[in-house]
Design a protein around this motif. Structure first.
Motif, short mmCIF file in Angstrom:
data_model
loop_
_atom_site.label_atom_id
_atom_site.label_comp_id
_atom_site.label_asym_id
_atom_site.label_seq_id
_atom_site.Cartn_x
_atom_site.Cartn_y
_atom_site.Cartn_z
N TRP A 57 12.33 55.19 6.49
CA TRP A 57 13.11 54.82 7.67
C TRP A 57 14.29 53.93 7.29
O TRP A 57 15.40 54.11 7.78
CB TRP A 57 12.19 54.09 8.66
CG TRP A 57 12.85 53.73 9.96
CD1 TRP A 57 12.94 54.49 11.09
CD2 TRP A 57 13.53 52.50 10.25
NE1 TRP A 57 13.63 53.82 12.07
CE2 TRP A 57 14.01 52.59 11.58
CE3 TRP A 57 13.78 51.33 9.53
CZ2 TRP A 57 14.71 51.57 12.19
CZ3 TRP A 57 14.49 50.31 10.14
CH2 TRP A 57 14.94 50.43 11.46
N TYR A 61 18.19 53.98 8.66
CA TYR A 61 18.49 53.09 9.77
C TYR A 61 18.62 51.66 9.25
O TYR A 61 18.85 51.44 8.08
CB TYR A 61 17.41 53.21 10.86
CG TYR A 61 17.26 54.63 11.37
CD1 TYR A 61 18.09 55.13 12.37
CD2 TYR A 61 16.30 55.49 10.83
CE1 TYR A 61 17.97 56.43 12.83
CE2 TYR A 61 16.16 56.79 11.28
CZ TYR A 61 17.00 57.26 12.28
OH TYR A 61 16.89 58.55 12.72
N HIS A 146 16.65 57.25 23.28
CA HIS A 146 16.66 55.95 22.61
C HIS A 146 15.72 55.95 21.41
O HIS A 146 16.06 55.45 20.33
CB HIS A 146 16.27 54.86 23.60
CG HIS A 146 16.15 53.50 23.01
ND1 HIS A 146 14.95 52.93 22.69
CD2 HIS A 146 17.10 52.59 22.66
CE1 HIS A 146 15.15 51.73 22.17
NE2 HIS A 146 16.44 51.49 22.15
N ASP A 147 14.54 56.53 21.57
CA ASP A 147 13.62 56.64 20.44
C ASP A 147 14.21 57.50 19.34
O ASP A 147 14.06 57.21 18.15
CB ASP A 147 12.28 57.23 20.91
CG ASP A 147 11.24 56.15 21.17
OD1 ASP A 147 11.64 54.98 21.35
OD2 ASP A 147 10.04 56.47 21.20
N HIS A 150 16.49 55.77 17.13
CA HIS A 150 15.77 54.91 16.19
C HIS A 150 14.93 55.72 15.21
O HIS A 150 14.24 55.15 14.36
CB HIS A 150 14.87 53.94 16.95
CG HIS A 150 15.60 52.76 17.50
ND1 HIS A 150 15.69 51.56 16.84
CD2 HIS A 150 16.32 52.62 18.64
CE1 HIS A 150 16.42 50.71 17.55
NE2 HIS A 150 16.81 51.33 18.65
N THR A 152 12.28 57.42 15.83
CA THR A 152 10.85 57.21 16.05
C THR A 152 10.16 58.37 16.78
O THR A 152 8.97 58.28 17.05
CB THR A 152 10.60 55.91 16.84
OG1 THR A 152 11.31 55.96 18.08
CG2 THR A 152 11.07 54.71 16.03
N HIS A 181 24.57 56.99 19.61
CA HIS A 181 23.89 56.58 18.39
C HIS A 181 24.69 55.48 17.68
O HIS A 181 24.15 54.45 17.27
CB HIS A 181 23.72 57.80 17.48
CG HIS A 181 22.75 57.60 16.36
ND1 HIS A 181 23.03 56.79 15.28
CD2 HIS A 181 21.50 58.09 16.15
CE1 HIS A 181 22.00 56.80 14.45
NE2 HIS A 181 21.06 57.58 14.96
N TRP A 185 23.58 51.31 17.51
CA TRP A 185 23.33 50.55 16.29
C TRP A 185 24.33 49.41 16.12
O TRP A 185 24.05 48.42 15.44
CB TRP A 185 23.29 51.48 15.08
CG TRP A 185 21.94 52.12 15.00
CD1 TRP A 185 21.60 53.38 15.35
CD2 TRP A 185 20.72 51.47 14.63
NE1 TRP A 185 20.25 53.59 15.20
CE2 TRP A 185 19.68 52.43 14.76
CE3 TRP A 185 20.39 50.20 14.18
CZ2 TRP A 185 18.35 52.14 14.47
CZ3 TRP A 185 19.07 49.91 13.89
CH2 TRP A 185 18.07 50.87 14.02
N HIS A 188 22.50 46.75 17.88
CA HIS A 188 21.42 46.16 17.09
C HIS A 188 21.96 45.30 15.94
O HIS A 188 21.35 44.30 15.58
CB HIS A 188 20.51 47.25 16.53
CG HIS A 188 19.41 47.63 17.46
ND1 HIS A 188 18.16 47.04 17.42
CD2 HIS A 188 19.36 48.53 18.47
CE1 HIS A 188 17.39 47.56 18.37
NE2 HIS A 188 18.10 48.47 19.02
N HIS A 306 11.00 45.15 20.42
CA HIS A 306 11.79 46.31 20.01
C HIS A 306 12.80 45.94 18.92
O HIS A 306 12.98 46.69 17.95
CB HIS A 306 12.53 46.88 21.22
CG HIS A 306 13.58 47.88 20.86
ND1 HIS A 306 13.28 49.06 20.18
CD2 HIS A 306 14.93 47.90 21.05
CE1 HIS A 306 14.41 49.74 19.98
NE2 HIS A 306 15.41 49.05 20.47
N PRO A 310 12.17 47.79 15.05
CA PRO A 310 12.97 48.91 15.58
C PRO A 310 12.43 50.29 15.19
O PRO A 310 12.93 51.30 15.68
CB PRO A 310 14.36 48.68 14.96
CG PRO A 310 14.10 47.85 13.74
CD PRO A 310 12.92 47.00 14.06
N TYR A 311 11.42 50.34 14.33
CA TYR A 311 10.81 51.62 13.96
C TYR A 311 9.53 51.87 14.77
O TYR A 311 8.77 52.79 14.47
CB TYR A 311 10.49 51.67 12.47
CG TYR A 311 9.94 50.41 11.88
CD1 TYR A 311 8.59 50.07 12.02
CD2 TYR A 311 10.77 49.53 11.19
CE1 TYR A 311 8.10 48.91 11.49
CE2 TYR A 311 10.28 48.35 10.66
CZ TYR A 311 8.94 48.04 10.81
OH TYR A 311 8.45 46.87 10.29
#
Length: 368
Positions: A57, A61, A146-147, A150, A152, A181, A185, A188, A306, A310-311
């Motif tokens: 991951w 990310y 949203h997942d 990330h 996920t 996307h 980020w 984040h 979250h 984040p994973y």
């Protein structure tokens, strides 16, 4: 080939420890290649398997920014949560949301008779039940996207992961997945920094003004052209324009406000008198029950968790919260370090002496 290797791994489960250690090192490339199949990790600890997944991951990310010594990040607790051992649950959850939305969307557009368009309208109770259920599933579409942003949904299959995310956001309102996307980020990586964080307010944290700026920043001309084309296709297929306005415009707009309120405004709104950035370390998290949190916004209100992990997929955020609660409660009981706040006021206090840290830990446990 795979069956033979599986039998070899099974056979080595019972060899002596030094021989198994050598075998473990020798087969490392093989295990990395076949991370998709849990059987290839026979005899290995879950932590070792999950570490490989997290490294995978991290290559795609980003982990949250943090400063050594900042107790608010709970950096010493990051190892507590480990992602799912398989992509299967995430894919099933995403497809379930998509499938439920599609079924209700078809019912809303073709089988609901609105009072101002039909002599035999559906009951108001029926209309309201379908509207709010569909609005909740629209929220689920965005959470699915949203997942995906990330990684996920399918952490080990980036192509499938992004396909499901792009499909979900197209059905939601034809937003540009690539732009979402990138901006997500940026959020984040620069959480709570004015002008650097695209989701943060521009100087005035007023709810409606902030929401308006937030929405406009994600709208594009191609998006509206796609919506218009999609609307005309549905019209040709017999979906009344009135139904489209209610169930394809009003419902997702209400959903967007729900997402903004619980996923941006509440977690990142600066407290009264606070001036300056609001880093992720001080984002607020919900103290609601797991069920209420799900009904509120698919656990999007567990926001500190979250940012910390984040994973973690949305449906495992309650696990993250529980792990943190237990760990912080243990720190508070023993007077240990590593405490601090993932919530509002406690998180804004500067790191200081040990009593302050223990008090902050107790406050977090009580609030959560």
């Amino acid at each position: 080939m795979s069956g033979r290797c599986t039998r070899q791994l099974e056979a080595h489960k019972h060899v002596s420890s030094p021989h198994y250690a050598a075998f473990y090192v020798a087969t490392a490339p093989f295990r990395r290649k076949y991370l998709l199949s849990p059987p290839y990790t026979m005899g290995l600890k879950t932590v070792e398997f999950s570490s490989e997944v997290i490294k995978l991951w991290e290559r795609q990310y980003h982990l949250p920014q943090e400063v050594d010594g900042d107790f608010r990040t709970h950096k010493d607790k990051v190892h507590l949560y480990r992602p799912p051992r398989s992509d299967r649950p995430g894919i099933i959850v995403a497809c379930t949301v998509l499938g439920c939305w599609a079924a209700l969307f078809i019912h809303a557009l073709w089988f609901i008779k609105l009072p101002w368009t039909s002599e035999n309208p559906s009951s108001w109770l029926h209309i309201a039940a379908v509207f709010f259920s569909l609005e909740f599933l629209y929220t689920g579409l965005f959470i699915t996207t949203h997942d995906a942003m990330h990684g996920t949904i399918a952490l080990r299959n980036r192509r499938l992961n992004d396909f499901l995310g792009q499909l979900a956001i197209s059905l939601y309102a034809w937003f540009d997945y690539s732009m979402l996307h990138r901006k997500h980020w940026e959020h984040h990586n620069h959480t709570g920094i004015p002008l650097a964080d695209p989701d943060f307010h521009r100087g005035n944290p007023n709810l409606l003004l902030w929401f308006g700026q937030f929405m406009v920043s994600y709208m594009t001309v191609p998006q509206f052209l796609k919506i218009a084309a999609w609307s005309n296709v549905l019209l040709l297929l017999g979906a009344p324009i009135a139904n489209q306005l209610v169930f394809m415009t009003a419902a997702p707009l209400l959903s967007a406000f729900r997402l903004f309120y619980y996923g941006t405004y509440v977690p990142h709104h600066p407290p009264k008198g606070h001036v300056g950035p609001m880093p992720w370390q001080v984002s607020r998290s919900s103290s609601a029950s797991d069920l209420l949190s799900f009904l509120t916004c698919y656990h999007f209100d567990m926001h500190w968790e979250h940012h910390r992990w984040p994973y973690a997929p949305w449906w495992q955020l309650p696990i993250c919260r529980q792990l943190l609660r237990q760990a912080v409660a243990g720190d508070a009981a023993t007077g240990g370090g590593g405490s601090g706040g993932g919530r509002g006021a406690a998180g804004l206090e500067p790191a200081g002496a040990e009593p302050v840290r223990v008090a902050a830990a107790a406050a977090v446990v009580a609030a959560r």
